[in-house]
Scaffold this active site. Structure first.
Site, mmCIF file in Angstrom:
data_model
loop_
_atom_site.group_PDB
_atom_site.id
_atom_site.type_symbol
_atom_site.label_atom_id
_atom_site.label_comp_id
_atom_site.label_asym_id
_atom_site.label_seq_id
_atom_site.Cartn_x
_atom_site.Cartn_y
_atom_site.Cartn_z
ATOM 1 N N ASN A 9 58.341 32.088 -2.132
ATOM 2 C CA ASN A 9 57.007 32.526 -1.713
ATOM 3 C C ASN A 9 57.050 34.044 -1.604
ATOM 4 O O ASN A 9 57.609 34.580 -0.659
ATOM 5 C CB ASN A 9 56.685 31.868 -0.356
ATOM 6 C CG ASN A 9 55.395 32.383 0.248
ATOM 7 O OD1 ASN A 9 54.622 33.076 -0.416
ATOM 8 N ND2 ASN A 9 55.164 32.046 1.512
ATOM 9 N N LYS A 11 54.699 36.046 -1.081
ATOM 10 C CA LYS A 11 53.707 36.576 -0.118
ATOM 11 C C LYS A 11 52.965 37.769 -0.727
ATOM 12 O O LYS A 11 52.842 37.840 -1.950
ATOM 13 C CB LYS A 11 54.389 36.911 1.211
ATOM 14 C CG LYS A 11 55.187 35.725 1.762
ATOM 15 C CD LYS A 11 55.610 35.891 3.180
ATOM 16 C CE LYS A 11 56.390 34.656 3.604
ATOM 17 N NZ LYS A 11 56.809 34.711 4.997
ATOM 18 N N HIS A 94 50.175 27.501 5.047
ATOM 19 C CA HIS A 94 51.289 28.342 5.506
ATOM 20 C C HIS A 94 50.934 28.919 6.877
ATOM 21 O O HIS A 94 49.770 29.241 7.139
ATOM 22 C CB HIS A 94 51.548 29.454 4.493
ATOM 23 C CG HIS A 94 52.803 30.213 4.781
ATOM 24 N ND1 HIS A 94 52.855 31.203 5.748
ATOM 25 C CD2 HIS A 94 54.059 30.105 4.277
ATOM 26 C CE1 HIS A 94 54.101 31.662 5.803
ATOM 27 N NE2 HIS A 94 54.848 31.013 4.924
ATOM 28 N N GLU A 96 51.197 31.747 8.105
ATOM 29 C CA GLU A 96 50.491 33.040 8.080
ATOM 30 C C GLU A 96 49.017 32.831 7.780
ATOM 31 O O GLU A 96 48.165 33.550 8.308
ATOM 32 C CB GLU A 96 51.160 33.979 7.059
ATOM 33 C CG GLU A 96 52.503 34.477 7.582
ATOM 34 C CD GLU A 96 53.550 34.764 6.521
ATOM 35 O OE1 GLU A 96 53.201 34.895 5.333
ATOM 36 O OE2 GLU A 96 54.741 34.860 6.897
ATOM 37 N N GLU A 164 58.391 24.628 8.406
ATOM 38 C CA GLU A 164 58.762 26.014 8.665
ATOM 39 C C GLU A 164 58.469 26.357 10.119
ATOM 40 O O GLU A 164 57.313 26.625 10.470
ATOM 41 C CB GLU A 164 57.948 26.957 7.776
ATOM 42 C CG GLU A 164 58.125 26.727 6.295
ATOM 43 C CD GLU A 164 57.724 27.962 5.482
ATOM 44 O OE1 GLU A 164 58.579 28.471 4.772
ATOM 45 O OE2 GLU A 164 56.579 28.413 5.613
ATOM 46 N N GLY A 170 60.636 35.065 8.640
ATOM 47 C CA GLY A 170 60.734 36.515 8.519
ATOM 48 C C GLY A 170 61.432 37.179 9.694
ATOM 49 O O GLY A 170 61.402 38.394 9.844
ATOM 50 N N SER A 210 63.654 32.121 7.119
ATOM 51 C CA SER A 210 64.893 32.914 7.053
ATOM 52 C C SER A 210 66.014 32.229 6.275
ATOM 53 O O SER A 210 67.179 32.342 6.640
ATOM 54 C CB SER A 210 65.353 33.300 8.464
ATOM 55 O OG SER A 210 64.387 34.139 9.083
#
Ligand code: PGA
Length: 250
Positions: A9, A11, A94, A96, A164, A170, A210
């Site tokens: 991904n 991003k 996701h 985010e 996730e 991250g 991560s």
């Protein structure tokens, strides 16, 4: 037998020029990795160009989001129908998107329906926040996200789930393999409840948060974990290829 899936991904990273360079840097080495499905998810703007570069390779292409309508007055949005001719997968829900763009379970549900009817394979992301994790609510949160996001949707063999934990994305703070395996086991039982045992055995469930070349084996050697959704490390060709190779060797 579930074929492992290693998904990158990207991003909101890479200009078109950089995306082309990144994929060219990885293409032949990644293509050569067998026994694993390899997937890259660049920004929308680079998809068309990258689909041409990947033609004839075993590397799959996905988008990071889509709208739930086929077309219309939705300025700035991209529909699943537009994506269907170019890529195979789409990441939906996701964290985010959930955190910054209002993608609730209801919205994610509509997007999954639209993606499936356009012929795309949805990668549904679920995961708990740090507070929810510390309050012991991981199971409840993940189960609710799955039930809400998949409500009224018939089983689709292309469906992929990515667990996730938000606190691991991250941050460099990955979950342990054992923790991830436990929650993913619960995700599989939830799938069994929704779609039956056969479907639960077929669906691939990825871990994300991560993931690096250094911790790939810890996650991918777990019995319930069928692959990884990789953010930061997917922007580094050597790292991403190593993740795919290590997965193939397990
Ligand atoms: P990360 O991102 O690997 O950079 O933690 C994972 C993701 O958000 O899909």
């Amino acid at each position: 037998m579930r074929i492992p899936l290693i998904a990158g991904n990207w991003k909101m990273n890479t200009t078109v020029f950089e995306a082309v360079k990144l994929v060219n840097d990885m293409k032949s080495r990644l293509d050569a990795v067998t026994k694993v499905e390899k997937l890259v998810c660049p920004p929308f703007i680079s998809l068309s160009k990258i689909s041409e570069i990947l033609k004839g390779t075993s590397i799959r292409l996905g988008a990071q989001n889509c709208h739930f309508m086929e077309k219309g007055a939705y300025t700035g949005e991209v529909s699943p129908v537009m994506l269907a001719g170019i890529c195979e997968y789409v990441i939906l829900g996701h964290s985010e998107r959930r955190q910054y763009f209002g993608d609730t379970n209801e919205v994610v549900n509509k997007k999954i329906k639209a993606a499936i009817s356009a012929g795309l394979k949805p990668i549904l992301c679920v995961g708990e926040s740090l507070q929810e994790n510390e309050a012991g609510k991981t199971g409840e949160v993940v189960t609710n996200q799955m039930r809400g996001s998949l409500s009224g949707i018939e089983f689709n063999p292309g469906l992929v789930i990515a667990y996730e934990p938000v606190w691991a994305i991250g941050t460099g703070k990955a979950a342990t393999g054992k923790q991830a395996n436990e929650t993913i086991g619960l995700v599989r039982r939830t799938l069994a409840g929704l779609y039956g045992e056969k479907a639960a055995v077929e669906v691939r469930i990825l871990y994300g948060g991560s993931v690096t070349a250094a911790n790939t084996t810890e996650f991918l050697s777990q019995p319930e974990i069928d692959g990884a959704l990789v953010g930061g490390a997917s922007l580094k060709p050597d790292e991403f290829i190593s993740i795919a190779k290590q997965t193939a060797a397990l």
